[in-house]
Design an enzyme around this catalytic site. Structure first.
Site, PDB file in Angstrom:
ATOM      1  N   HIS A  18     -26.707  77.113  22.210  1.00 14.67           N
ATOM      2  CA  HIS A  18     -26.779  75.773  21.598  1.00 14.67           C
ATOM      3  C   HIS A  18     -25.370  75.239  21.399  1.00 14.67           C
ATOM      4  O   HIS A  18     -24.715  75.522  20.406  1.00 14.67           O
ATOM      5  CB  HIS A  18     -27.553  75.868  20.267  1.00 14.67           C
ATOM      6  CG  HIS A  18     -27.741  74.544  19.565  1.00 14.67           C
ATOM      7  ND1 HIS A  18     -28.676  74.364  18.561  1.00 14.67           N
ATOM      8  CD2 HIS A  18     -27.129  73.347  19.704  1.00 14.67           C
ATOM      9  CE1 HIS A  18     -28.612  73.118  18.120  1.00 14.67           C
ATOM     10  NE2 HIS A  18     -27.679  72.484  18.794  1.00 14.67           N
ATOM     11  N   HIS A  20     -23.184  71.589  22.599  1.00 13.27           N
ATOM     12  CA  HIS A  20     -23.127  70.300  23.307  1.00 13.27           C
ATOM     13  C   HIS A  20     -21.734  70.200  23.911  1.00 13.27           C
ATOM     14  O   HIS A  20     -20.743  70.197  23.165  1.00 13.27           O
ATOM     15  CB  HIS A  20     -23.366  69.147  22.342  1.00 13.27           C
ATOM     16  CG  HIS A  20     -24.661  69.255  21.596  1.00 13.27           C
ATOM     17  ND1 HIS A  20     -25.801  68.584  21.982  1.00 13.27           N
ATOM     18  CD2 HIS A  20     -25.014  69.987  20.506  1.00 13.27           C
ATOM     19  CE1 HIS A  20     -26.786  68.882  21.143  1.00 13.27           C
ATOM     20  NE2 HIS A  20     -26.341  69.734  20.243  1.00 13.27           N
ATOM     21  N   HIS A 198     -34.205  69.803  19.685  1.00 11.12           N
ATOM     22  CA  HIS A 198     -33.713  69.890  18.312  1.00 11.12           C
ATOM     23  C   HIS A 198     -34.877  69.506  17.392  1.00 11.12           C
ATOM     24  O   HIS A 198     -35.544  68.487  17.621  1.00 11.12           O
ATOM     25  CB  HIS A 198     -32.582  68.890  18.081  1.00 11.12           C
ATOM     26  CG  HIS A 198     -31.261  69.309  18.646  1.00 11.12           C
ATOM     27  ND1 HIS A 198     -31.091  69.693  19.950  1.00 11.12           N
ATOM     28  CD2 HIS A 198     -30.031  69.384  18.058  1.00 11.12           C
ATOM     29  CE1 HIS A 198     -29.799  69.991  20.134  1.00 11.12           C
ATOM     30  NE2 HIS A 198     -29.148  69.815  19.012  1.00 11.12           N
ATOM     31  N   GLU A 201     -33.745  70.181  11.823  1.00 12.72           N
ATOM     32  CA  GLU A 201     -32.333  70.229  11.398  1.00 12.72           C
ATOM     33  C   GLU A 201     -32.249  69.366  10.137  1.00 12.72           C
ATOM     34  O   GLU A 201     -32.137  69.888   9.041  1.00 12.72           O
ATOM     35  CB  GLU A 201     -31.421  69.684  12.509  1.00 12.72           C
ATOM     36  CG  GLU A 201     -29.954  69.601  12.128  1.00 12.72           C
ATOM     37  CD  GLU A 201     -29.084  68.889  13.187  1.00 12.72           C
ATOM     38  OE1 GLU A 201     -29.629  68.184  14.059  1.00 12.72           O
ATOM     39  OE2 GLU A 201     -27.840  69.027  13.112  1.00 12.72           O
ATOM     40  N   ASP A 279     -22.873  74.673  18.249  1.00 10.68           N
ATOM     41  CA  ASP A 279     -23.307  73.263  18.251  1.00 10.68           C
ATOM     42  C   ASP A 279     -22.233  72.334  18.811  1.00 10.68           C
ATOM     43  O   ASP A 279     -22.312  71.956  19.974  1.00 10.68           O
ATOM     44  CB  ASP A 279     -23.751  72.834  16.841  1.00 10.68           C
ATOM     45  CG  ASP A 279     -24.800  71.735  16.846  1.00 10.68           C
ATOM     46  OD1 ASP A 279     -25.290  71.382  17.933  1.00 10.68           O
ATOM     47  OD2 ASP A 279     -25.146  71.235  15.762  1.00 10.68           O
ATOM     48  N   ASP A 280     -21.294  71.912  17.978  1.00 10.42           N
ATOM     49  CA  ASP A 280     -20.212  71.008  18.402  1.00 10.42           C
ATOM     50  C   ASP A 280     -18.907  71.580  17.856  1.00 10.42           C
ATOM     51  O   ASP A 280     -18.360  71.089  16.854  1.00 10.42           O
ATOM     52  CB  ASP A 280     -20.458  69.600  17.839  1.00 10.42           C
ATOM     53  CG  ASP A 280     -21.773  69.019  18.340  1.00 10.42           C
ATOM     54  OD1 ASP A 280     -21.802  68.561  19.494  1.00 10.42           O
ATOM     55  OD2 ASP A 280     -22.758  69.067  17.588  1.00 10.42           O
TER      56      ASP A 280
END
Ligand code: HPA
Ligand code: ZN
Length: 337
Positions: A18, A20, A198, A201, A279-280
């Site tokens: 996961h 991005h 997703h 969240e 994630d990011d």
């Protein structure tokens, strides 16, 4: 946490499921690409941009994340962004990475679909050739846009079908429930694509249920709010639906007030197939090993949890069974030392 456990977390072989790719753009690279492409940013300096990374919720992050992606114009920009992430992931002993990208963030600015996917895919191929790292690309639909626009994106993707393995669903969760995309996910399933979304969240546990029942996804990205619904939690455990959890993201976006409030251990103890991911990473204060180390620092997690999380990361991946077994054997051998 003792130094030995920290060393295990850092060195253990792992998969990241996961992440991005647009969220791996570090401020320094944003500024370098802006200069290369003659793009003007709203921030005077790298430091000023980094100071703006004080988020109150998912939307406050997404606004800055989409602004950061505006510097990506040429195929080489997408290559350079992806390569920078792959080098960082390799340093964290990531053996396999399943990477999200958001084509609509680029096509809506007039950047051709082919430019984005070709640049990203070329970097993935180079990592496989150079280091033997395995990778998979997952195309995400932006859920704040319409299903019609998702169908148009799928159409643009078809000439590149060999470059991605599946589809996901990201962006603003609240008010954009999974059912909005039921038909486009059905079409993707007919095409043999792997499916993730997703859910849970910021959105309610109900979105996890509808992602499973209506989108027929194989994994849930985040999913941390499942614990609010015991029936759903039991179902996720029984059906072995993996959750790709991103602890530092959840803290930065205020899903949990502080790291020690994170429910990672509770999810594991509920019998869920939990994985840890970044994630990011450029926006949330760390790459995958930082996520492991910070959680193990504040929660009573031990070596057996590290072993389980490393195994889960490969078991929950979309690798074929033979490749999965090879990676799981590597995890076992590492922990036997
Ligand atoms: N949630 C939803 N959409 C996103 C995220 C996220 O954490 N990161 C990038 N797009
Ligand atoms: Zn995400």
């Amino acid at each position: 946490m003792d130094a030995a456990l920290r060393d295990i977390l850092i060195k253990m072989p792992k998969a990241e499921l996961h992440m991005h790719i647009e969220g791996s753009l570090e401020p320094e690279l944003i500024f370098a690409l802006a200069k290369r492409n003659g793009v003007t940013l709203d921030y005077p300096s790298v430091e000023a941009l980094r100071r703006a990374y004080a988020f109150t919720d998912l939307q406050s992050f997404l606004d800055i994340y989409y602004a950061g992606a505006s510097v990506l114009l040429k195929e080489q920009d997408f290559y350079d962004m992806t390569w920078a992430y792959l080098e960082r992931a390799r340093a964290d002993n990531v053996r396999h990475a399943e990477i999200f990208f958001d084509p609509q963030t680029h096509t809506d600015r007039g950047v051709p679909f082919a430019t984005a996917i070709t640049g990203i895919h070329r970097a993935l191929r180079d990592a496989e050739a150079k280091w033997g790292m395995s990778t998979g690309l997952i195309m995400c639909f932006l859920r704040h846009l319409s299903e019609e626009e998702a169908f148009a994106t799928l159409e643009q993707a078809m000439p590149h079908r060999d470059k991605f393995i599946g589809v996901g669903l990201d962006s603003s969760e609240r008010g954009h429930p999974p059912e909005k995309f039921a038909r486009v996910f059905e079409r993707c399933r007919e095409l043999g694509l792997r499916l993730v979304a997703h859910a849970g969240e910021e959105g309610p546990p109900e979105y996890i249920r509808t992602a499973l029942d209506l989108l027929k996804v194989e994994r849930i990205d985040h999913g941390v709010r499942c614990l609010e619904d015991s029936g759903l939690t039991q179902r996720l455990a029984r059906e072995k639906i993996a959750l790709t959890v991103c602890p530092l993201s959840n803290v930065k976006l205020r899903v949990f007030d502080k790291a020690s409030d994170h429910n990672l251990l509770k999810l594991i103890e509920a019998g869920l197939a939990v994985t840890v991911n970044s994630d990011d990473p450029a926006y949330f204060g760390g790459y995958v090993n930082d996520n492991f180390v910070q959680m193990f620092e504040v929660l009573p997690l031990e070596k057996n949890h590290a072993y389980q999380l490393a195994r889960n990361s490969f078991s929950a991946s979309f690798l074929d069974n033979q490749a999965k077994r090879k990676c799981l054997d590597e995890v076992d051998a590492f922990f036997e030392q």
